[in-house]
Write a protein that holds these residues in place. Structure first.
Motif, PDB file in Angstrom:
ATOM      1  N   GLU A  49       0.790  -1.282  -0.175  1.00  0.00           N
ATOM      2  CA  GLU A  49      -0.019   0.018   0.158  1.00  0.00           C
ATOM      3  C   GLU A  49       0.781   1.242  -0.092  1.00  0.00           C
ATOM      4  O   GLU A  49       0.531   2.446  -0.879  1.00  0.00           O
ATOM      5  N   LEU A  50       1.988   1.240   0.763  1.00  0.00           N
ATOM      6  CA  LEU A  50       2.874   2.422   0.778  1.00  0.00           C
ATOM      7  C   LEU A  50       3.592   2.710  -0.441  1.00  0.00           C
ATOM      8  O   LEU A  50       3.778   3.664  -0.977  1.00  0.00           O
ATOM      9  N   VAL A  51       4.081   1.455  -0.891  1.00  0.00           N
ATOM     10  CA  VAL A  51       4.810   1.461  -2.117  1.00  0.00           C
ATOM     11  C   VAL A  51       3.904   2.088  -3.329  1.00  0.00           C
ATOM     12  O   VAL A  51       4.315   2.890  -4.130  1.00  0.00           O
ATOM     13  N   ALA A  52       2.770   1.669  -3.485  1.00  0.00           N
ATOM     14  CA  ALA A  52       1.708   2.034  -4.247  1.00  0.00           C
ATOM     15  C   ALA A  52       1.450   3.826  -4.204  1.00  0.00           C
ATOM     16  O   ALA A  52       1.366   4.311  -5.215  1.00  0.00           O
ATOM     17  N   ALA A  53       1.363   4.120  -2.887  1.00  0.00           N
ATOM     18  CA  ALA A  53       1.263   5.597  -2.747  1.00  0.00           C
ATOM     19  C   ALA A  53       2.451   6.224  -3.222  1.00  0.00           C
ATOM     20  O   ALA A  53       2.411   7.315  -3.842  1.00  0.00           O
ATOM     21  N   SER A  54       3.791   5.586  -2.921  1.00  0.00           N
ATOM     22  CA  SER A  54       4.707   6.362  -3.551  1.00  0.00           C
ATOM     23  C   SER A  54       5.144   6.354  -4.909  1.00  0.00           C
ATOM     24  O   SER A  54       5.518   7.376  -5.688  1.00  0.00           O
ATOM     25  N   ARG A  55       4.300   5.430  -5.735  1.00  0.00           N
ATOM     26  CA  ARG A  55       4.582   5.199  -7.052  1.00  0.00           C
ATOM     27  C   ARG A  55       3.545   6.302  -7.467  1.00  0.00           C
ATOM     28  O   ARG A  55       3.804   7.058  -8.585  1.00  0.00           O
TER      29      ARG A  55
END
Length: 411
Positions: free
Chosen positions: A109-115
């Motif tokens: 979820e956090l990686v998706a937000a960073s993307r």
């Protein structure tokens, strides 16, 4: 802005190209590492179904593309009044920071937000960078200037993405993003040192720039990019599984295939820039038709690695040749709104990225097989060609109507 010397021109263009190289890596390296990302960030889903895990990991591609769609018009429109060299420094620094977040954040979820965050500066970087390149290269080289800025992105697919994919497969996918962060850091320093200073245009407010959306042909051109180019991303997003699952080749063939795809993109970009300066409309329609044909042939022959690699090259060549053609078309129809128009091109392309990646994942998850994204991509390319034909037809009728009205006034 005073005319820079050849040495300063070369330095500025190389600095911009380093940043576009980094963007090419951060955007495309994920596509070759979806199995590795899914295995680490979605372990429970991976254990239950690898197909579902890979399809879910594909949303990282869509989140990045969504960031581009959001960021391109809002950032480019908001910063049009500021000096372009300062804007480019800020954009390169933001790309460094947001990709650093992708490198260190622990959950899907956090990686998706960073993307999503990493995608925000993408369109403005390319849009404003293209305008700077056009200025330093001088008049008569619009499409060639656009192609030069895009060359960093396409070369990334020859060198950067395969290297990143190799690192990701052997040492973990985060190593690929470490390389991306380092490239953006270098780009930030190089842009600071080489891009010539130029006063901003205080009259170019966000409200003034957004008037570009009142132009009908702008919408048609954006539609060509969003739908037609989505056909390419439906294929490119799932190259890894095409190679390993459809053609039955070993994993080490994935980076080699990506090199070939990158070569096709690089050559196609340069050819497209030349063709756009020769005959834009004819080139755009012909290249979209070529994209459809090559995807059909890829879909029919993907079970054999030799033909898969050959037609993957052909698909990437046709798709990348479309890019400077659409960029130039958009600048032609946008009037005075050049900053936001140049950025909107990348917003539209990444709408195609999101659409293609999501549709490709959907047909895989639905059980149609790993070759299904190629068929989905072909139908998207057909849609792009239809939009182009309609757009040119509307323009032709508008020109005829204005000519008739002018004749009546004269009489």
């Amino acid at each position: 802005m005073t005319t820079p010397s050849r040495r300063h021109t070369t330095g500025a263009l190389l600095a911009l190209a380093i940043g576009s190289f980094g963007i090419g890596m951060t955007e495309f390296v994920v596509m070759g590492l979806l199995p590795e990302i899914a295995r680490e960030l979605l372990p429970t889903v991976w254990q239950a179904s690898q197909e579902d895990a890979i399809a879910q990991a594909g949303w990282l591609i869509s989140f990045y593309a969504l960031g581009v769609v959001i960021g391109a018009p809002t950032i480019a429109g908001s910063v049009a009044k500021y000096p372009r060299h300062r804007v480019m420094i800020a954009l390169a620094f933001a790309l460094t920071v947001f990709n650093l977040l992708t490198l260190v954040l622990p959950t899907f979820e956090l990686v998706a937000a960073s993307r999503l965050l990493a995608g925000l500066p993408h369109g403005a970087y390319f849009g404003i960078g293209a305008l700077i390149a056009a200025e330093v290269m001088g008049p008569g080289n619009r499409a060639k200037g656009v192609a030069f800025v895009l060359t960093g992105l396409t070369v990334a697919n020859v060198v950067g993405v395969p290297i990143g994919t190799f690192l990701g497969q052997h040492f973990g996918w985060r190593w690929a993003h470490l390389l991306v962060v380092l490239i953006f850091a270098v780009a930030t320093i190089a842009i600071f040192a080489t891009v010539p200073q130029r006063a901003g245009e205080p009259s170019r407010t966000l409200r003034a720039e957004l008037s570009v959306f009142r132009i009908g042909q702008v919408w048609f051109t954006l539609g060509i990019a969003a739908v037609g180019f989505g056909g390419f991303f439906a294929v490119y997003s799932y190259v890894a599984t095409l190679v390993t699952e459809v053609a039955g080749s070993p994993q080490w063939m994935v980076p080699l295939t990506l090199v070939v795809v990158g070569l096709g993109m690089t050559i196609g970009n340069l050819v497209g820039g030349h063709l756009a300066d020769v005959n834009l409309k004819r080139s755009l329609l012909g290249l979209l038709s070529a994209l459809i044909l090559t995807q059909l042939l890829l879909a029919l022959t993907a079970g054999w690695i030799v033909t898969l690699v050959f037609f993957a090259f052909a698909v990437s060549f046709a798709a990348s040749a479309v890019s400077p053609t659409i960029q130039t078309r958009l600048m032609d129809v946008a009037g005075d709104n050049q900053s936001i128009a140049a950025a909107l091109n990348h917003s539209a392309f990444n709408m195609g990225n999101a659409l293609g990646a999501a549709l490709g994942g959907a047909v895989i998850a639905a059980g149609f097989g790993y070759a299904a994204p190629v068929w989905a991509g072909m139908f998207l390319a057909v849609g792009g060609l239809v939009v182009a034909i309609i757009g040119f037809g509307v323009e032709r009728r508008g020109v005829a109507a204005r000519a008739a009205a002018q004749e009546n006034i004269t009489v």
